[in-house]
Enzyme design. Structure first.
Site, short mmCIF file in Angstrom:
data_model
loop_
_atom_site.label_atom_id
_atom_site.label_comp_id
_atom_site.label_asym_id
_atom_site.label_seq_id
_atom_site.Cartn_x
_atom_site.Cartn_y
_atom_site.Cartn_z
CB THR A 1 6.40 2.99 13.14
OG1 THR A 1 6.79 3.24 11.80
CG2 THR A 1 6.00 4.31 13.81
N GLY B 1 11.52 29.37 -3.39
CA GLY B 1 12.89 29.52 -3.87
C GLY B 1 13.90 29.17 -2.79
CD GLU C 1 0.44 1.07 6.52
OE1 GLU C 1 0.62 0.59 7.62
OE2 GLU C 1 -0.58 0.89 5.85
N1 COS Z 1 -6.75 -9.58 1.46
C1 COS Z 1 -6.91 -10.86 1.80
N2 COS Z 1 -6.13 -11.85 1.30
C2 COS Z 1 -5.17 -11.52 0.42
C3 COS Z 1 -4.95 -10.19 0.02
C4 COS Z 1 -5.80 -9.19 0.58
N3 COS Z 1 -5.66 -7.91 0.26
N4 COS Z 1 -3.93 -10.14 -0.85
C5 COS Z 1 -3.51 -11.40 -1.02
N5 COS Z 1 -4.26 -12.24 -0.23
C6 COS Z 1 -4.15 -13.70 -0.12
C7 COS Z 1 -4.30 -14.30 -1.53
O1 COS Z 1 -5.65 -14.56 -1.81
C8 COS Z 1 -3.51 -15.58 -1.40
O2 COS Z 1 -4.31 -16.54 -0.71
P1 COS Z 1 -4.25 -18.11 -1.08
O3 COS Z 1 -2.86 -18.56 -0.73
O4 COS Z 1 -5.30 -18.71 -0.22
O5 COS Z 1 -4.52 -18.18 -2.55
C9 COS Z 1 -2.37 -15.20 -0.48
O6 COS Z 1 -2.82 -14.06 0.27
C10 COS Z 1 -1.10 -14.85 -1.23
O7 COS Z 1 -1.40 -13.81 -2.15
P2 COS Z 1 -0.43 -13.38 -3.35
O8 COS Z 1 0.00 -14.61 -4.08
O9 COS Z 1 -1.09 -12.29 -4.10
O10 COS Z 1 0.82 -12.83 -2.53
P3 COS Z 1 2.22 -12.28 -3.03
O11 COS Z 1 3.29 -12.97 -2.28
O12 COS Z 1 2.27 -12.26 -4.52
O13 COS Z 1 2.24 -10.76 -2.44
C11 COS Z 1 1.83 -8.41 -2.37
C12 COS Z 1 1.38 -9.82 -2.78
C13 COS Z 1 2.92 -7.83 -3.22
C14 COS Z 1 0.52 -7.61 -2.56
C15 COS Z 1 2.24 -8.36 -0.87
O14 COS Z 1 3.49 -9.00 -0.67
C16 COS Z 1 2.34 -6.93 -0.33
O15 COS Z 1 1.33 -6.30 0.00
N6 COS Z 1 3.55 -6.39 -0.23
C17 COS Z 1 3.78 -5.07 0.35
C18 COS Z 1 3.98 -5.19 1.82
C19 COS Z 1 3.96 -3.86 2.47
O16 COS Z 1 3.07 -3.05 2.29
N7 COS Z 1 4.98 -3.61 3.27
C20 COS Z 1 5.09 -2.36 3.95
C21 COS Z 1 5.46 -2.56 5.33
S1 COS Z 1 4.16 -2.74 6.39
S2 COS Z 1 4.18 -1.03 7.33
#
Ligand code: COS
Length: 381
Positions: free
Chosen positions: A156, A338, A362
């Site tokens: 965006t 409708g 998001e």
């Molecule tokens: N706040 C702070 N730290 C966070 C966190 C949060 N909300 N979520 C995860 N972390 C940290 C974890 O603690 C972990 O830290 P360590 O490596 O020190 O242990 C690290 O980040 C990795 O976390 P995790 O293993 O949970 O990451 P994943 O790769 O499994 O991803 C999701 C998790 C799916 C939640 C993430 O990829 C996500 O939010 N995806 C969606 C992205 C999105 O919204 N995209 C839209 C476009 S942006 S407009």
């Protein structure tokens, strides 16, 4: 528990509602049809403070709390979710600077955002959407800075921004721990906006690719520390999701208000259709769902304002619930109208198209449930 808004919040909401009715609603259909972003209107909104509401006053922003900004965003989105998305994208791009930036970086990059500049949050890539840690845009360490190469998509304000907050990896084998956040200026050689997208909804917002080819970024433009980018991105999303789905509440309310007035006026079988229970139940369900979503959004915003440590659960809950709600409510509202609802002569079909993105950007509704389930299993909900 106190559900009353402060006099200031009531005034801000009223002003935003009047602004939407005067400046946004009259032009919303045209910009949607033309797939054009109203730059002059957006600049006016920036000057009115609508895109930097939560940036502290020290850095030129409105210094507003998240609850108030959600009330305002709901009103603006009732006017046009596309235009509001572009305005809100400035806040989204500002959060990584607020979360991870130094005082100097905040002064340098946040202040211009209230003076008419645009910003874009660059996380998503063709191969890294829901799996944000899979980013392949590379930040190679070089003398006094980093050389960035890669491609971001669905950004965006990507085609109109002056500043980009960009997530890149210093080493893909480090996964999430390799991600690093940067502020990159539009003028840095090698940064180019790519293809402008032609979207189903929120068409007045600018969405494009952003390409990086040997873009040198000085060390002082790293936000936080090398490898700290994923945490900055996740914290940004936790903070920003309530404000984003305040938009979902605004779209749903616009559709619901149209459906109610249509149902009162439209006569079939010799009576207004609002006298039929089939329609009444739809209107009642819409009102109930909008209210529930707003309460979840405001509760999540309240937790952001209190700087609670674990925001993910309530932020994800509000995003999933309000995003799904907007799709359900706009679908039902269109059904009340409708065949007329299906025609482009009325704004209803736009509301339905605009609502769909609320379940996608998001973080999809599915990702929100994944984040929430994680928190549930950690015993935090
Ligand atoms: N706040 C702070 N730290 C966070 C966190 C949060 N909300 N979520 C995860 N972390 C940290 C974890 O603690 C972990 O830290 P360590 O490596 O020190 O242990 C690290 O980040 C990795 O976390 P995790 O293993 O949970 O990451 P994943 O790769 O499994 O991803 C999701 C998790 C799916 C939640 C993430 O990829 C996500 O939010 N995806 C969606 C992205 C999105 O919204 N995209 C839209 C476009 S942006 S407009």
């Amino acid at each position: 528990m106190n559900f009353d808004f402060t006099p200031e919040q009531v005034d801000m909401r009223k002003a935003a509602r009047e602004y939407a009715e005067k400046a946004m609603i009259p032009v919303a259909a045209r910009y949607d049809e033309e797939n054009e972003t109203p730059i002059d209107l957006l600049k006016e909104m920036i000057h009115q403070g609508y895109s930097t509401m939560t940036i502290p006053e020290d850095y030129g922003g409105g210094g507003m709390d998240c609850v108030t900004s959600c009330l305002v965003v709901e009103e603006l989105s009732r006017g046009c979710a596309g235009i509001t998305t572009s305005a809100a994208a400035n806040s989204l791009a500002a959060y990584p600077i607020l979360v991870g930036g130094s005082h100097e970086q905040k002064e340098k990059y946040l202040t211009p955002l209230s003076e008419g500049k645009f910003a874009a949050f660059c996380l998503t890539e063709p191969g890294a959407g829901s799996d944000a840690a899979a980013i392949s845009t590379l930040a190679k360490k070089v003398d006094k800075g980093y050389m960035i190469n890669g491609r971001k998509c669905f950004i965006t304000n990507g085609g109109i921004a002056d500043y980009y907050t960009v997530f890149a990896t210093v080493d893909r084998s480090r996964g999430a721990r390799g991600l690093t956040a940067f502020v990159i200026e539009r003028d840095f050689p090698g940064l180019e906006p790519g293809k402008k997208e032609n979207k189903m909804g929120i068409r007045a917002s600018n969405t494009s690719e952003v390409l990086f080819e040997d873009v040198f970024v000085p060390e002082e433009n790293v936000l936080g520390k090398e490898g700290g980018g994923f945490r900055i991105a996740m914290t940004t999303l936790d903070i920003s999701r309530p404000m984003v789905v305040a938009m979902a509440v605004g779209i749903a309310r616009a559709a619901y208000e149209h459906a109610v007035s249509y149902a009162r006026e439209r006569e079939q079988f010799g009576k207004p259709i609002s006298s039929f229970q089939a329609i009444q139940f739809k209107l009642a369900n819409m009102a109930m769902k909008i209210e529930a979503a707003r309460l979840l959004v405001l509760q999540a915003a309240f937790k952001v304002d209190r700087q609670e440590k674990h925001l993910s659960a309530h932020s994800a809950m509000s995003k999933a619930f309000a995003g799904d709600m907007a799709m359900e409510v706009t679908t039902d509202a269109l059904q009340v109208m409708g065949g007329y609802g299906y025609m482009k002569d009325y704004p209803m079909e736009k509301y339905m198209r605009d609502a769909k993105i609320m379940q996608i950007y998001e973080g999809t509704s599915e990702i929100q449930r994944l984040v929430l389930a994680n928190e549930v299993l950690k015993g935090r909900v």
